[in-house]
Every structure is written in structure tokens, then in C-alpha cells.
Write a protein that holds these residues in place. Sequence first.
Motif, PDB file in Angstrom:
ATOM      1  N   ALA A 270       0.834  -1.204   0.000  1.00  0.00           N
ATOM      2  CA  ALA A 270       0.000   0.000   0.000  1.00  0.00           C
ATOM      3  C   ALA A 270       0.866   1.250   0.000  1.00  0.00           C
ATOM      4  CB  ALA A 270      -0.910  -0.003   1.220  1.00  0.00           C
ATOM      5  N   ASN A 271       0.241   2.359  -0.355  1.00  0.00           N
ATOM      6  CA  ASN A 271       0.870   3.676  -0.236  1.00  0.00           C
ATOM      7  C   ASN A 271      -0.033   4.561   0.615  1.00  0.00           C
ATOM      8  OD1 ASN A 271       2.748   2.854  -2.234  1.00  0.00           O
ATOM      9  ND2 ASN A 271       1.383   3.577  -3.857  1.00  0.00           N
ATOM     10  N   THR A 272       0.540   5.286   1.563  1.00  0.00           N
ATOM     11  CA  THR A 272      -0.245   6.262   2.314  1.00  0.00           C
ATOM     12  C   THR A 272       0.201   7.666   1.917  1.00  0.00           C
ATOM     13  OG1 THR A 272       1.266   6.190   4.213  1.00  0.00           O
ATOM     14  CG2 THR A 272      -0.595   4.662   4.222  1.00  0.00           C
ATOM     15  N   GLY A 273      -0.272   8.660   2.656  1.00  0.00           N
ATOM     16  CA  GLY A 273      -0.065  10.037   2.252  1.00  0.00           C
ATOM     17  C   GLY A 273       1.341  10.569   2.493  1.00  0.00           C
ATOM     18  N   VAL A 274       1.797  11.408   1.576  1.00  0.00           N
ATOM     19  CA  VAL A 274       3.069  12.100   1.757  1.00  0.00           C
ATOM     20  C   VAL A 274       2.921  13.108   2.892  1.00  0.00           C
ATOM     21  CG1 VAL A 274       3.682  11.814  -0.676  1.00  0.00           C
ATOM     22  CG2 VAL A 274       2.493  13.898   0.067  1.00  0.00           C
ATOM     23  N   MET A 275       4.019  13.492   3.503  1.00  0.00           N
ATOM     24  CA  MET A 275       4.045  14.531   4.544  1.00  0.00           C
ATOM     25  C   MET A 275       3.123  14.178   5.715  1.00  0.00           C
ATOM     26  SD  MET A 275       4.041  17.895   2.036  1.00  0.00           S
ATOM     27  CE  MET A 275       4.259  19.025   3.425  1.00  0.00           C
ATOM     28  N   HIS A 276       3.012  12.892   6.017  1.00  0.00           N
ATOM     29  CA  HIS A 276       2.220  12.430   7.170  1.00  0.00           C
ATOM     30  C   HIS A 276       0.749  12.844   7.078  1.00  0.00           C
ATOM     31  CE1 HIS A 276       6.220  11.775   8.872  1.00  0.00           C
ATOM     32  NE2 HIS A 276       6.482  13.040   8.634  1.00  0.00           N
ATOM     33  N   THR A 277       0.199  12.847   5.882  1.00  0.00           N
ATOM     34  CA  THR A 277      -1.164  13.357   5.705  1.00  0.00           C
ATOM     35  C   THR A 277      -2.260  12.318   5.946  1.00  0.00           C
ATOM     36  OG1 THR A 277      -0.805  13.029   3.327  1.00  0.00           O
ATOM     37  CG2 THR A 277      -0.622  15.275   4.161  1.00  0.00           C
TER      38      THR A 277
ATOM     39  N   GLN B  46       3.026   7.999  -1.020  1.00  0.00           N
ATOM     40  CA  GLN B  46       2.956   8.594  -2.358  1.00  0.00           C
ATOM     41  C   GLN B  46       1.654   9.355  -2.600  1.00  0.00           C
ATOM     42  OE1 GLN B  46       4.460   6.184  -5.793  1.00  0.00           O
ATOM     43  NE2 GLN B  46       4.497   4.509  -4.325  1.00  0.00           N
ATOM     44  N   SER B  47       0.651   9.121  -1.772  1.00  0.00           N
ATOM     45  CA  SER B  47      -0.681   9.648  -2.065  1.00  0.00           C
ATOM     46  C   SER B  47      -0.896  11.022  -1.446  1.00  0.00           C
ATOM     47  CB  SER B  47      -1.751   8.684  -1.541  1.00  0.00           C
ATOM     48  OG  SER B  47      -1.934   8.857  -0.140  1.00  0.00           O
ATOM     49  N   ALA B  48      -2.078  11.583  -1.710  1.00  0.00           N
ATOM     50  CA  ALA B  48      -2.469  12.864  -1.126  1.00  0.00           C
ATOM     51  C   ALA B  48      -3.122  12.683   0.238  1.00  0.00           C
ATOM     52  CB  ALA B  48      -3.424  13.597  -2.076  1.00  0.00           C
ATOM     53  N   GLY B  49      -3.122  11.449   0.747  1.00  0.00           N
ATOM     54  CA  GLY B  49      -3.714  11.164   2.048  1.00  0.00           C
ATOM     55  C   GLY B  49      -4.444   9.847   2.107  1.00  0.00           C
TER      56      GLY B  49
END
Length: 224
Positions: free
Chosen positions: A130-137, A194-197
Motif C-alpha cells: 500500500a501507499n499512504t499520504g506524503v508529509m504524514h497526511t 505517495q498519495s495525497a492522504g
Amino acid sequence: PAPYKLLIKNINLLYRMNYLPFYAKVDKKEMDSYKVTFMWNTENVPDRLAKLVPTTPDSILYRSAVLRFDRDYSTDASPSDLTATEFMLKLAQESGYRAKKPFVWVYVDQHTPQKVYVWQNGKYIFTSPANTGVMHTTATGNFMIYARYRSVEMRGYFPGTHEYYDDPAVPWVNFFYKGEAIHGYPRASYGYPQSAGCVELPISKAKELYPLLYTYAVVTVSGE
């Protein structure tokens, strides 16, 4: 206290109808004193899930079970109305009502390599990178899936770059917190933010996951 005793009764009714994977065993030491032990239907229970056993009507596993029961059978059951919900659960049990889907718990592990797991009956029945949000979003904590779509348009501004994005057909979507969802998305690789959140999965894995879940399924997202 009386409200807690009624909560325990409701938990056990939900267990008998397969909405919860545990029941409350009560040791009556004194007339007005309960010692409660939660007994799971399997020996293999992840620690993060075991910590979610209900202590109040606001506890997430209890709320999830009552809301799912209400959604399945349109009873107007409410987690906060213990007396009315006990009455509905008793009637439902006598009528042979059962959960329309087996209990599952979703765990999103944000430690690299990031993965999504689904637990059921003592084992993980689904695993995916899986990919979660960049910048701890991506929000951390315990949530309930509140809306599900086979495909939905997603728009917004990407964190950090503020670049606008408009994805018209994001597939196999399970919203769990505000605009954050577990869904399919094509990437060259998976396993890191990698994602926006949102929580992104390979599209084939998201399609596999979708029928396992249900509205009000509990999702736990780890810290990084």
C-alpha cells in the motif's frame, strides 16, 4: 453500574448474531460488582485489535456492530440507547437474524514497506502492499468505513506541491476518515508514502478487498 451491565448484555447478543468476534464473560464476585473478561472466538488476536474491546457505548467496536446491525435490518438501533437496542437485538436473535457479512478488522501499517491487512477468525485473510499520504497526511487511529463506491471522482490539491488533481474514476473505494479512503490506484511501485492522504492499493488487490469489507468496518491506521 446498571448501564455497563446492559452494555455487556448487548455485546453478548451481538456476539450470538456474529456481529462481534468476542463475548463478555461475567464473574459475579458480589451482587453489584462485575468482573468482565472478553472471550474471543479464536486464540490469535492482534494486540491492536484486542485493545479495542468495548468499555462504553462509544467504544468503536461496539458502535460499529450496532450501526451495522441497524444497516442490515433497518431497526433504528442506536449505540447510545442501550435499553432500546437490547430490545431490538433480542427480537432479532429470536427471529434468527445474523450478520450479513463476517466480522473483519482492517489494519493499515504505515511502517515501510507499507501494507494493508484484513483480519478475520484468527488469521489475516488479505494482505497487500500500500501507499499512504506524503508529509504524514494520512490520519492515524481507529475509524469506521462510512461510505463505499465501486468508482468515484476524486479532486483536490496535492500536499506540498499544491498541484491540482482530478481523477474521474478511482476504483474500489472505502472512505474511512473525511476524504481519506482505501482504494485502488495505478502506481509503478507500492510500499511507501505517495498519495495525497488516501491508502492506495494495486487495482487488482483493491478489487479483491472490496467484497470483504462493509460499511462500518473498523480500520486502524498505525503511526509511522
